[in-house]
Design an enzyme around this catalytic site. Structure first.
Site, PDB file in Angstrom:
ATOM      1  N   HIS A  38       7.542  -8.993   8.227  1.00 22.83           N
ATOM      2  CA  HIS A  38       6.706  -7.805   8.076  1.00 22.83           C
ATOM      3  C   HIS A  38       5.342  -8.114   8.675  1.00 22.83           C
ATOM      4  CE1 HIS A  38       9.012  -5.976   4.402  1.00 22.83           C
ATOM      5  NE2 HIS A  38       9.827  -6.384   5.360  1.00 22.83           N
ATOM      6  N   GLU A  56       2.390  -7.827   7.521  1.00 25.69           N
ATOM      7  CA  GLU A  56       1.484  -8.539   6.610  1.00 25.69           C
ATOM      8  C   GLU A  56       1.804 -10.032   6.558  1.00 25.69           C
ATOM      9  OE1 GLU A  56       2.500  -4.583   4.431  1.00 25.69           O
ATOM     10  OE2 GLU A  56       3.406  -5.890   5.934  1.00 25.69           O
ATOM     11  N   CYS A  92       4.780  -3.854   0.540  1.00 29.45           N
ATOM     12  CA  CYS A  92       5.904  -3.966  -0.400  1.00 29.45           C
ATOM     13  C   CYS A  92       5.624  -5.117  -1.375  1.00 29.45           C
ATOM     14  CB  CYS A  92       7.201  -4.216   0.368  1.00 29.45           C
ATOM     15  SG  CYS A  92       7.287  -5.848   1.167  1.00 29.45           S
ATOM     16  N   CYS A 137       5.140  -8.564   0.419  1.00 27.38           N
ATOM     17  CA  CYS A 137       3.873  -8.691   1.140  1.00 27.38           C
ATOM     18  C   CYS A 137       2.687  -8.734   0.186  1.00 27.38           C
ATOM     19  CB  CYS A 137       3.735  -7.567   2.149  1.00 27.38           C
ATOM     20  SG  CYS A 137       4.978  -7.671   3.458  1.00 27.38           S
TER      21      CYS A 137
END
Length: 159
Positions: free
Chosen positions: A53, A55, A83, A86
């Protein structure tokens, strides 16, 4: 702190990811003074990595560059609410601020579905600034999925 300028930088990253077929989420990690340490966009498809992801990638890049896994006094700016994975990584890294664009009611862990930022059971708190350039962030991701549905022959009416 100029959250809008940082979000525009994150939006550029998100657009780059979308052009590569990734879900268009972008992130930057900056100092409290606004110096950008790292930038990234989603890459789980390209990297064959479910943890890739934006992040996570930006935290990894910044930690490597700064040679420290603690990213204290930093601001994480991301186009979509993080999420649970993250948000947990940001807490472990000791990020001070999180600014996000669009809320994510299905996966969000900074106030929508969960709120890790204020959970008293964690030993670190992140100050959250929601809805920075929200419309631009939301439109980018909605257009991506709308185009994907149309291209796959599964068109739906906009909600």
């Amino acid at each position: 702190m100029d959250f809008e300028w940082l979000m525009k930088e994150a939006l550029e990253e998100a657009k780059n990811g979308g052009l590569q077929g990734e879900v268009p989420v972008g992130a930057v990690l900056a100092s409290a003074e606004g110096h950008i340490y790292a930038r990234a966009h989603n890459q789980p498809i390209a990297l064959h990595d479910p943890t890739a992801h934006a992040e996570i990638l930006v935290l990894r890049k910044a930690a490597s560059s700064l040679k420290n896994y603690r990213l204290e006094n930093t601001v994480l700016v991301v186009t979509l609410e993080p999420c649970t994975m993250c948000m947990s990584a940001a807490i472990h890294a000791r990020v001070a601020w999180l600014a996000f664009g669009a809320a994510d009611p299905k996966w969000g862990a900074a106030g929508s579905l969960y709120d890790f930022s204020t959970d008293e059971r964690f030993n670190h708190k992140i100050r959250v600034v929601p809805c920075v350039l929200e419309e631009e962030c939301r439109a980018l991701i909605q257009n991506f999925f709308r185009t994907r549905r149309i291209n796959s022959g599964v068109a739906r009416e906009p909600s």
